[in-house]
Design an enzyme around this catalytic site. Structure first.
Site, PDB file in Angstrom:
ATOM      1  N   ASP A 154       0.824  -1.204   0.000  1.00 31.66           N
ATOM      2  CA  ASP A 154       0.000   0.000   0.000  1.00 31.66           C
ATOM      3  C   ASP A 154       0.861   1.259   0.000  1.00 31.66           C
ATOM      4  OD1 ASP A 154      -2.773   0.715  -0.145  1.00 31.66           O
ATOM      5  OD2 ASP A 154      -2.608   1.592   1.850  1.00 31.66           O
ATOM      6  N   CYS A 193     -10.841   3.691  -3.879  1.00 28.19           N
ATOM      7  CA  CYS A 193      -9.882   3.678  -2.781  1.00 28.19           C
ATOM      8  C   CYS A 193     -10.235   4.746  -1.745  1.00 28.19           C
ATOM      9  CB  CYS A 193      -8.471   3.906  -3.318  1.00 28.19           C
ATOM     10  SG  CYS A 193      -7.211   3.946  -2.018  1.00 28.19           S
ATOM     11  N   TYR A 240     -12.193   3.274   1.652  1.00 31.26           N
ATOM     12  CA  TYR A 240     -11.478   3.212   2.925  1.00 31.26           C
ATOM     13  C   TYR A 240     -12.217   3.982   4.018  1.00 31.26           C
ATOM     14  CZ  TYR A 240      -7.186   0.703   1.758  1.00 31.26           C
ATOM     15  OH  TYR A 240      -6.276  -0.294   1.441  1.00 31.26           O
ATOM     16  N   TYR A 242      -8.509   5.790   9.473  1.00 31.24           N
ATOM     17  CA  TYR A 242      -9.559   5.758   8.450  1.00 31.24           C
ATOM     18  C   TYR A 242     -10.976   5.956   9.000  1.00 31.24           C
ATOM     19  CZ  TYR A 242      -5.773   4.468   5.398  1.00 31.24           C
ATOM     20  OH  TYR A 242      -4.591   4.482   4.696  1.00 31.24           O
ATOM     21  N   GLU A 286      -9.363  -3.608  -6.114  1.00 31.72           N
ATOM     22  CA  GLU A 286      -9.267  -3.453  -4.655  1.00 31.72           C
ATOM     23  C   GLU A 286      -9.460  -4.805  -3.963  1.00 31.72           C
ATOM     24  OE1 GLU A 286      -8.447  -1.239  -2.549  1.00 31.72           O
ATOM     25  OE2 GLU A 286      -8.566   0.699  -3.526  1.00 31.72           O
TER      26      GLU A 286
END
Length: 221
Positions: A43, A133, A137, A165, A207
């Site tokens: 990541d 993304c 998240y 997050y 993803e």
């Protein structure tokens, strides 16, 4: 709303992304540290390319509003998310030394796909590619926090990641992203939406694959 229409059109793959086994293991704290570390390394590399995508988004901008959005989110990634990953990776790994030989093929497939969307498509095409993304998240972080609660999170092995997050700062950012994306709804024709939906499906699929390859610890396909 445009984003909700994309979710409705691609509900099954979106649900498999939000509730992947990697996410569930992370939530309940059973995810092995080697899998989490593998994910973090990939990541970190991913986010470098992701930040480059925002530079391309800026290049595709049609006005100052679009330019400001692209530059703001690129800065957020470089100054925020990359630094978070760097701080976690410092346990035995120098993040700045991660290079092309450390990058998985799943990572290459995802990041180069987004860059190709930006190179062959327009601003909105790339914005949708980036949305899975960014917004995903936010949804995941919020749901995990709500499921666990503040008390159980105190001694959670992935507390720092979850708080990032699910935190107010990130949640505000993804709300801004979603609102910005939704502002294009009236300008999207039936044909354009079909294209955007295909892009969205592809990135969400990528993803899902990103989570899976972290569980499998696979640099190759």
């Amino acid at each position: 709303m445009l984003f909700q229409k994309l979710l409705k059109e691609n509900f099954q793959i979106w649900d498999s992304y939000l509730h992947h086994d990697f996410v569930k293991q992370l939530e309940n704290g059973t995810l092995k540290s080697e899998n989490f570390l593998f994910y973090l390394k990939q990541d970190y590399i991913y986010l470098i390319h992701y930040a480059k995508c925002y530079a391309l988004l800026a290049l595709n901008a049609n006005n100052a509003r679009e330019l400001r959005f692209a530059m703001k989110f690129q800065n957020y990634i470089v100054e925020g998310e990359l630094e978070l990953h760097k701080s976690i990776l410092k346990l035995g790994i120098d993040a700045d030394k991660l290079g092309v030989k450390d990058e998985s093929l799943a990572n290459i497939a995802y990041t180069r796909y987004m860059l190709s969307v930006g190179q062959s498509g327009d601003y909105l095409d790339l914005l949708v590619a980036l949305s899975a993304c960014a917004i995903g998240y936010g949804y995941i972080g919020k749901e995990i926090y709500e499921n666990i609660g503040a008390k159980k999170l105190e001694n959670h092995p992935y507390k720092e990641w979850i708080l990032t997050y699910s935190g107010e700062a990130f949640q505000d950012e993804i709300k801004e992203f979603e609102d910005f994306l939704n502002s294009y709804e009236k300008s999207v024709s039936k044909e354009k939406f079909a294209k955007l939906s295909e892009i969205f499906y592809s990135v969400v699929r990528l993803e899902v694959n990103f989570w899976q390859h972290a569980l499998d610890l696979k640099l190759e396909l």
